[in-house]
Design an enzyme around this catalytic site. Structure first.
Site, PDB file in Angstrom:
ATOM      1  CG  ASN A 164      -3.791   4.756   3.331  1.00  0.00           C
ATOM      2  OD1 ASN A 164      -3.432   5.372   4.324  1.00  0.00           O
ATOM      3  ND2 ASN A 164      -5.054   4.669   2.968  1.00  0.00           N
ATOM      4  CB  ALA A 165       0.768   8.105   4.921  1.00  0.00           C
ATOM      5  CG  ASP A 203      -9.785  -4.385  -2.015  1.00  0.00           C
ATOM      6  OD1 ASP A 203      -9.486  -3.174  -2.113  1.00  0.00           O
ATOM      7  OD2 ASP A 203     -10.618  -4.926  -2.758  1.00  0.00           O
ATOM      8  CB  SER A 204     -11.426  -2.144   3.138  1.00  0.00           C
ATOM      9  OG  SER A 204     -10.658  -0.978   2.916  1.00  0.00           O
ATOM     10  CB  SER A 248      -0.885   0.010   1.251  1.00  0.00           C
ATOM     11  OG  SER A 248      -1.628   1.199   1.315  1.00  0.00           O
ATOM     12  CE  LYS A 251      -4.896   0.607   3.782  1.00  0.00           C
ATOM     13  NZ  LYS A 251      -5.389   0.146   2.500  1.00  0.00           N
TER      14      LYS A 251
END
Length: 126
Positions: A9-10, A68-69, A7, A12
């Site tokens: 995404n920081a 995944d969401s 990912s 996350k």
């Protein structure tokens, strides 16, 4: 032990690092290892999470963690589902935007009484 997070995404990274660091895992974001985001072509959360984790593991040779969401709205037959992050994108090149996604969803819900939804999150380790 080193573990690649599939990912960019920081948020996350921060959340998962807080969970895994006390266990002795060093979580490294895939971008730091030169791994670009992979496509999420599948129609299920688990298949997309597996795709991302396998991609990062294959390129880095490290174990990988991916998720995944998305939001599944009952009135829309489960949509936006796996497309939640890109729900309001006009083109594939347009940046993802939570605020636009939320605005589009609320506009499409309109005055519906049935606003039931659930959030799905699948995490895989490869």
């Amino acid at each position: 032990m080193k573990l690649v997070l599939a990912s960019i995404n920081a948020k996350k990274l921060k959340e998962l690092d807080a969970i895994l660091a006390p266990l002795g895992w060093e979580l490294i974001p895939q971008g730091q290892l030169g791994v670009e985001e992979c496509d999420e072509p599948h129609c299920t959360f688990v298949e997309n999470a597996l795709e991302k984790a396998r991609h990062a593991a294959r390129i880095t040779g490290l174990p990988a963690l991916a998720d995944d969401s998305g939001l599944c709205v009952d009135a829309f037959g489960g949509a936006p589902g796996v497309h939640s992050a890109r729900y309001a994108q006009a083109t594939p090149d347009e940046a993802k935007c939570d605020a636009r996604n939320n605005a589009k969803l609320l506009a499409e819900l309109g005055e519906r009484c049935d606003r039931q939804a659930h959030f799905v999150s699948v995490i895989v380790f490869v």
